[in-house]
Scaffold this motif. Sequence first.
Motif, PDB file in Angstrom:
ATOM      1  N   ILE A 173       0.877  -1.169   0.000  1.00 51.45           N
ATOM      2  CA  ILE A 173       0.000   0.000   0.000  1.00 51.45           C
ATOM      3  C   ILE A 173       0.915   1.220   0.000  1.00 51.45           C
ATOM      4  N   HIS A 223      -3.027   0.514  -4.047  1.00 53.18           N
ATOM      5  CA  HIS A 223      -2.687  -0.863  -3.689  1.00 53.18           C
ATOM      6  C   HIS A 223      -2.006  -1.467  -4.909  1.00 53.18           C
ATOM      7  N   LEU A 296      -5.926  -1.746   4.324  1.00 61.81           N
ATOM      8  CA  LEU A 296      -6.638  -1.596   3.048  1.00 61.81           C
ATOM      9  C   LEU A 296      -8.071  -1.106   3.271  1.00 61.81           C
TER      10      LEU A 296
END
Length: 303
Positions: A173, A223, A296
């Motif tokens: 990320i 991502h 996330l």
Amino acid sequence: MSKQNFLVEETNRSVRIDKLLAELNEEASRSQVQSWIKDGFVKVNGETVKSNYKCQPDDQIEWEIPEPKELEIEPENIPLDIVYEDQDLIVVNKPKGMVVHPSHGHQSGTLVHALLYHCDDLSGINGVHRPGIVHRIDKDTSGLLVVAKNDQSHERLSDMLANKEIKRQYEAIVHGAISHEKGTIDAPIGRDQNDRQKMAIVQDGKPAVTHFVVKEVFDRFSHVYCELETGRTHQIRVHFRYIDHPLVGDPKYGQRKTLDVSGQALHSRKISFQHPTTDETLTFEVDAPEIFQEALETVKRMS
């Protein structure tokens, strides 16, 4: 005890000797070099000097590198997530926060301590403090590692790694919305001249190539999946910093204002290679740990 000789050139005029020797030996920290100088292992023109000695052109440096003291490693009963194991190798899913092998700052609780408890037939090529270790991932990077159980497997796996025959895929990320679907970062990596504990993009560094695919884009984060063509120290972390998309949570190369994910949001998710004995193609894949998945979800909510 190994010996080295070095003739100082004009380009190194007035450079401190401890800085110069630390640059010449990537395995040694500046503090290590300073201790060697203090203990008389370094001479300039036949004389001992202090760490702040300013080198001059045509100085003849004689440098004796003492043998490292071997660490005594006691096996420790630490749970391991074994993904695959046979008589030649082990594939392990290393947890975030675990150091791979012992060093003077980490003399217990490492992956090697756990492996030695799990089995006593690891390869000896890398010495007593790195038995079986073919490649490494950082302490706060989670995911897949291959460990050799004998010297023959270790040599074959090392050759495959050097020849780019072991495919490794990571997920990360990163800060910022990446505007394209995929890319390649091709930038040489070497020691940071201003901080020996960090790596950086340097003109005379070792070749380093990272391919990436953008899986999801959010307002302030992305991502990504990354594949390493080379395996330099901190490669993904340095490369994404270089393109102004540092990894979330990265304490060395990241932003000061970031998410708290206990270190960089980086996971070794997939590895594929030929078995060193049977030549069978092996592929393993593991999900990122909960802290990564939670991060996330957090960046999704922030979008």
